[in-house]
Design a protein around this motif. Sequence first.
Motif, PDB file in Angstrom:
ATOM      1  N   VAL A 159       2.188   1.940  -3.473  1.00  0.00           N
ATOM      2  CA  VAL A 159       1.181   2.497  -4.380  1.00  0.00           C
ATOM      3  C   VAL A 159       0.954   3.979  -4.082  1.00  0.00           C
ATOM      4  N   TYR A 160       0.835   4.338  -2.808  1.00  0.00           N
ATOM      5  CA  TYR A 160       0.636   5.750  -2.469  1.00  0.00           C
ATOM      6  C   TYR A 160       1.803   6.603  -2.954  1.00  0.00           C
ATOM      7  N   ARG A 161       3.011   6.084  -2.830  1.00  0.00           N
ATOM      8  CA  ARG A 161       4.185   6.840  -3.304  1.00  0.00           C
ATOM      9  C   ARG A 161       4.132   7.010  -4.823  1.00  0.00           C
ATOM     10  N   LEU A 209      -8.712   5.431  -6.292  1.00  0.00           N
ATOM     11  CA  LEU A 209      -7.477   6.191  -6.460  1.00  0.00           C
ATOM     12  C   LEU A 209      -6.654   5.704  -7.644  1.00  0.00           C
ATOM     13  N   CYS A 210      -6.769   4.406  -7.926  1.00  0.00           N
ATOM     14  CA  CYS A 210      -6.048   3.829  -9.062  1.00  0.00           C
ATOM     15  C   CYS A 210      -6.756   2.545  -9.465  1.00  0.00           C
ATOM     16  N   GLU A 244       0.834  -1.207   0.000  1.00  0.00           N
ATOM     17  CA  GLU A 244       0.000   0.000   0.000  1.00  0.00           C
ATOM     18  C   GLU A 244       0.867   1.254   0.000  1.00  0.00           C
ATOM     19  N   ALA A 245       1.950   1.231   0.790  1.00  0.00           N
ATOM     20  CA  ALA A 245       2.841   2.396   0.853  1.00  0.00           C
ATOM     21  C   ALA A 245       3.503   2.654  -0.504  1.00  0.00           C
ATOM     22  N   THR A 282      -9.246  -3.026  -0.270  1.00  0.00           N
ATOM     23  CA  THR A 282      -8.154  -2.078  -0.146  1.00  0.00           C
ATOM     24  C   THR A 282      -8.697  -0.656  -0.127  1.00  0.00           C
ATOM     25  N   ARG A 283      -7.963   0.220   0.532  1.00  0.00           N
ATOM     26  CA  ARG A 283      -8.347   1.638   0.583  1.00  0.00           C
ATOM     27  C   ARG A 283      -7.998   2.374  -0.705  1.00  0.00           C
ATOM     28  N   LEU A 284      -7.455   1.655  -1.665  1.00  0.00           N
ATOM     29  CA  LEU A 284      -6.988   2.281  -2.907  1.00  0.00           C
ATOM     30  C   LEU A 284      -8.077   2.370  -3.969  1.00  0.00           C
ATOM     31  N   LEU A 319       1.488   7.084  -6.675  1.00  0.00           N
ATOM     32  CA  LEU A 319       0.415   8.023  -7.010  1.00  0.00           C
ATOM     33  C   LEU A 319       0.878   9.474  -6.922  1.00  0.00           C
ATOM     34  N   LEU A 320       1.867   9.732  -6.071  1.00  0.00           N
ATOM     35  CA  LEU A 320       2.395  11.089  -5.925  1.00  0.00           C
ATOM     36  C   LEU A 320       3.434  11.431  -6.986  1.00  0.00           C
TER      37      LEU A 320
END
Length: 320
Positions: A20-22, A44-45, A17-18, A39-41, A24-25
Amino acid sequence: MSVSRVLVTGASGFVGEAVVYRLLLDRRYTPVAASRGRTRLDGLCQVVPFDLGGAVTITSMMGVEVVVHAAARVHVMNEKAVDALAEFRRINVDGTVRLARSAAAAGVKRFIFISSIKVNGESTEPGKPFDADLKPQPMDPYGISKMEAEIALRDIARETGMEVVIIRPPLVYGPGVKANFLSMMRWLDRGVVLPFGAIGNRRSLVAIGNLVDLLVTCIDHPAAAGQTFLVSDDADMSTTQLLENMANALGKKARLLPLPVWLLKAVASCFGKQGVAQRLCASLQVDISKTRHVLGWVPPVSVEKALRQTADYYRDLKNR
């Protein structure tokens, strides 16, 4: 290597998850999150179902250029499987091989495998840290399965030309951490007296921000292809120092009794917890000089900052 579309397995987990968040930025990349569970994603993607055990496979890797493989059957303290090694092999070896062969057949350029420092072994002697090119000496089923997966991936790379990069992290901590590290923070926050005030070992850890930064570096760094890297914060601590520093980040004072290590080990042995004593009292250091030299990489997040971020996460979690 110019890369845009990156598939991340284990995207509902701590590391995946970390990553993917990176991504996305970072506008250079379009992440695709592969996850067995919710998933919380979502939203977002792109999120695709994936089960490393084989129940659900990724049906399409259209346009994917790099896979970051974070999904795994992880090391557990109280193993319940009758044949633990067989179960680890089924997930971590067989599942990884299926995924890698599918990736190679789809034209994926690079496969980044998150392995474990347990491939190297369980402990180090003073002044003799693990390095990436030492002969592997895994001691438990989890470490053995990760080593066998590494071997299989190197074979696939030779057969297909797909580039493989292997990363072996030690204990990972930071926002989102669970299991023993989270329990440790609870004990410190509650002022529990802990018998770990006289442990003079040295252990390497890696903050999630540092691990993710290295993984993203390996996505398109030309020198990463075919390499095995170790990773850490490059700031080793004793168990006693870790507890004191984590308590300080929480705004608490660690209440530690200076019990001799021999006594801790004896008590742990009486309760069948020799493995716990090993992790608490033994040293495990890694040498990241190869990672620095080959990639020009240095850990961007200091231990102090990483512990503060972890403490903030814990407080948020407690207040929910």
